[in-house]
Design an enzyme around this catalytic site. Structure first.
Site, PDB file in Angstrom:
ATOM      1  NE  ARG A   1       7.304   0.741   4.704  1.00  0.00           N
ATOM      2  CZ  ARG A   1       6.084   0.226   4.704  1.00  0.00           C
ATOM      3  NH1 ARG A   1       5.892  -1.031   4.344  1.00  0.00           N
ATOM      4  NH2 ARG A   1       5.045   0.945   5.051  1.00  0.00           N
TER       5      ARG A   1
ATOM      6  NE  ARG B   1      -1.871  -2.342   2.665  1.00  0.00           N
ATOM      7  CZ  ARG B   1      -2.066  -3.587   2.255  1.00  0.00           C
ATOM      8  NH1 ARG B   1      -3.120  -3.883   1.560  1.00  0.00           N
ATOM      9  NH2 ARG B   1      -1.217  -4.563   2.557  1.00  0.00           N
ATOM     10  CB  THR B   2       3.493   2.548   2.245  1.00  0.00           C
ATOM     11  OG1 THR B   2       2.739   2.184   3.394  1.00  0.00           O
ATOM     12  CG2 THR B   2       4.170   3.882   2.491  1.00  0.00           C
TER      13      THR B   2
ATOM     14  CG  HIS C   1       3.896   3.962   8.625  1.00  0.00           C
ATOM     15  ND1 HIS C   1       3.965   4.797   7.521  1.00  0.00           N
ATOM     16  CD2 HIS C   1       3.474   2.749   8.168  1.00  0.00           C
ATOM     17  CE1 HIS C   1       3.597   4.109   6.449  1.00  0.00           C
ATOM     18  NE2 HIS C   1       3.306   2.871   6.805  1.00  0.00           N
TER      19      HIS C   1
ATOM     20  CE  LYS D   1      27.497  -2.861  -7.251  1.00  0.00           C
ATOM     21  NZ  LYS D   1      27.735  -1.831  -8.267  1.00  0.00           N
TER      22      LYS D   1
HETATM   23  C1  NCD Z   1       1.938  -1.060   8.029  1.00  0.00           C
HETATM   24  C2  NCD Z   1       3.443  -0.909   8.123  1.00  0.00           C
HETATM   25  O1  NCD Z   1       4.164  -1.154   7.164  1.00  0.00           O
HETATM   26  O2  NCD Z   1       3.880  -0.544   9.210  1.00  0.00           O
HETATM   27  N1  NCD Z   1       1.467  -1.229   6.720  1.00  0.00           N
HETATM   28  C3  NCD Z   1       1.226  -0.139   5.949  1.00  0.00           C
HETATM   29  O3  NCD Z   1       2.097   0.646   5.689  1.00  0.00           O
HETATM   30  N2  NCD Z   1      -0.035   0.057   5.550  1.00  0.00           N
HETATM   31  C4  NCD Z   1       1.396  -2.073   8.969  1.00  0.00           C
HETATM   32  C5  NCD Z   1       1.955  -3.442   8.973  1.00  0.00           C
HETATM   33  O4  NCD Z   1       2.826  -3.809   8.186  1.00  0.00           O
HETATM   34  O5  NCD Z   1       1.490  -4.228   9.800  1.00  0.00           O
END
Ligand code: NCD
Length: 366
Positions: free
Chosen positions: A104, A54-55, A132, A83
């Site tokens: 991320r 999703r993100t 997040h 590397k």
């Molecule tokens: C979450 C995350 O990555 O922290 N997912 C997301 O970004 N929608 C929640 C999760 O992974 O449980």
């Protein structure tokens, strides 16, 4: 750090800015065509060192809908990280190719560290079990749309409150709106970290910690479910055993949901594993797939805000990079998952506070 508008922690900005981003997302939802070419000629780099559906894709779709382009990787093994390149060097380089970076990482404090070398804004799309902030913007938009308010809510948060970065960001944000209270539903092993609870106590926000979903559900306006974060458990046999023990403790099914208020909403950042039975999807109170969709609009609003300041006033409240006498030189953060343990040249690591030494990157308190 240059004075760029990074989004590392939502709390680096005043509530007014969050509200502006949410309002802009609502305008975009109403009239998406108006924003079609708003980012023409701009490039967004997506650096995903951890899995994401999703993100990552909502950010990519957001940028494409605004007329911009995207570059990036979602497997660090195919980048120069494999590397031995440092995060700082990778970020510095990619920031020369992009106008905005979405990152991320599995280490806590990584986005903040990346911002030190970047020549373009960095958005934290999740840093280990820490924060997040763009999921929180998604959650704030969801609450605005589905509950018509961000205040006076009784919010139950259930599951992995220790490693779930979405709930850390959410609690810290929503506690800034009036009269919200929390019920934390978890096992003692996966309870809310002390630094979040300390912040709530300091600000006089009420919260309860309870061991069962059944006892909390009837009073709630919002139930925020989370999965047990398997990837954050120790990789040893003991860690695996612990995950197996934790994973099926909290499950929402239609029987339990019957005890919930008529206007309750059930949220989840997704992905779900075992914590919400599929049958719950048909209940109109289940809004988690809508929530995922709101995420794309709020990310469009965020990209516009960071790249085009005319859409919203951006005044950071963050002075955490400022050098003060309170930094303790040569001390090491005790959090083994902190970025400072891997990127050796990071400065200004630990700050002396009344509660002890606090890491400037991952917030760990020792
Ligand atoms: C979450 C995350 O990555 O922290 N997912 C997301 O970004 N929608 C929640 C999760 O992974 O449980």
């Amino acid at each position: 750090m240059e004075n760029l508008n990074h989004l590392i922690d939502l709390n680096d900005y005043p509530v007014k800015t969050w509200n502006q981003i949410i309002s802009l997302a609502q305008l975009i939802m109403k009239s998406p065509g108006t924003y079609k070419g708003a980012c023409t000629g701009k490039i967004m780099g997506t650096l995903f060192y951890e899995p994401s559906t999703r993100t990552q894709m909502s950010f990519q779709s957001a940028m494409l809908r605004l007329g911009g382009g995207i570059i990036g990787f979602d497997n660090p093994e195919t980048s120069s990280t494999s590397k031995g390149e440092t995060l700082g060097d990778t970020t510095k380089t990619i920031s020369g190719y992009s106008h905005l970076i979405v990152m991320r990482h599995y280490l806590e404090g990584a986005a903040k560290a990346a911002a030190l070398t970047a020549d373009c804004p960095i958005i934290n799309a999740g840093d280990g079990g820490h924060l997040h902030p763009t999921q929180t913007l998604t959650d704030l938009l969801t609450l605005t749309e589905e509950k018509s308010r961000l205040s006076d809510l009784n919010i139950g948060i259930c599951g992995d409150l220790k490693y779930g970065r979405t709930v850390h960001s959410l609690v810290r944000a929503i506690s800034h709106y009036k009269a919200n209270r929390f019920t934390f539903i978890s096992t003692p092993e996966l309870c809310m970290p002390d630094y979040i609870k300390a912040e709530l106590i300091e600000r006089g926000i009420s919260f309860y910690e309870v061991p069962t979903l059944e006892s909390a559900l009837p009073q709630l306006d919002v139930l925020y479910m989370t999965r047990i974060q398997r990837e954050r458990f120790d990789k040893s046999d003991e860690g695996k055993k612990e995950y197996e023990k934790q994973k099926k403790i909290f499950t929402l099914d239609t029987k339990k949901l019957k005890t919930g208020k008529e206007d309750l909403i059930v949220m989840h950042p997704l992905p779900r594993v075992d914590e919400i039975a599929i049958e719950v999807d048909d209940d109109p109170r289940a809004v988690y797939f809508k929530q995922a969709n709101y995420g794309m609009y709020v990310r469009m609003a965020l990209i516009l805000t960071l790249l085009n300041h005319e859409h919203s006033e951006l005044v950071t409240t963050d002075d955490s990079m400022a050098i003060t006498n309170d930094f303790v030189s040569n001390a090491q953060c005790e959090n083994l998952k902190c970025i400072t343990r891997y990127e050796k040249n990071l400065k200004n690591r630990l700050v002396k506070t009344a509660d002890g030494l606090v890491c400037n990157y991952c917030d760990y308190c020792s």
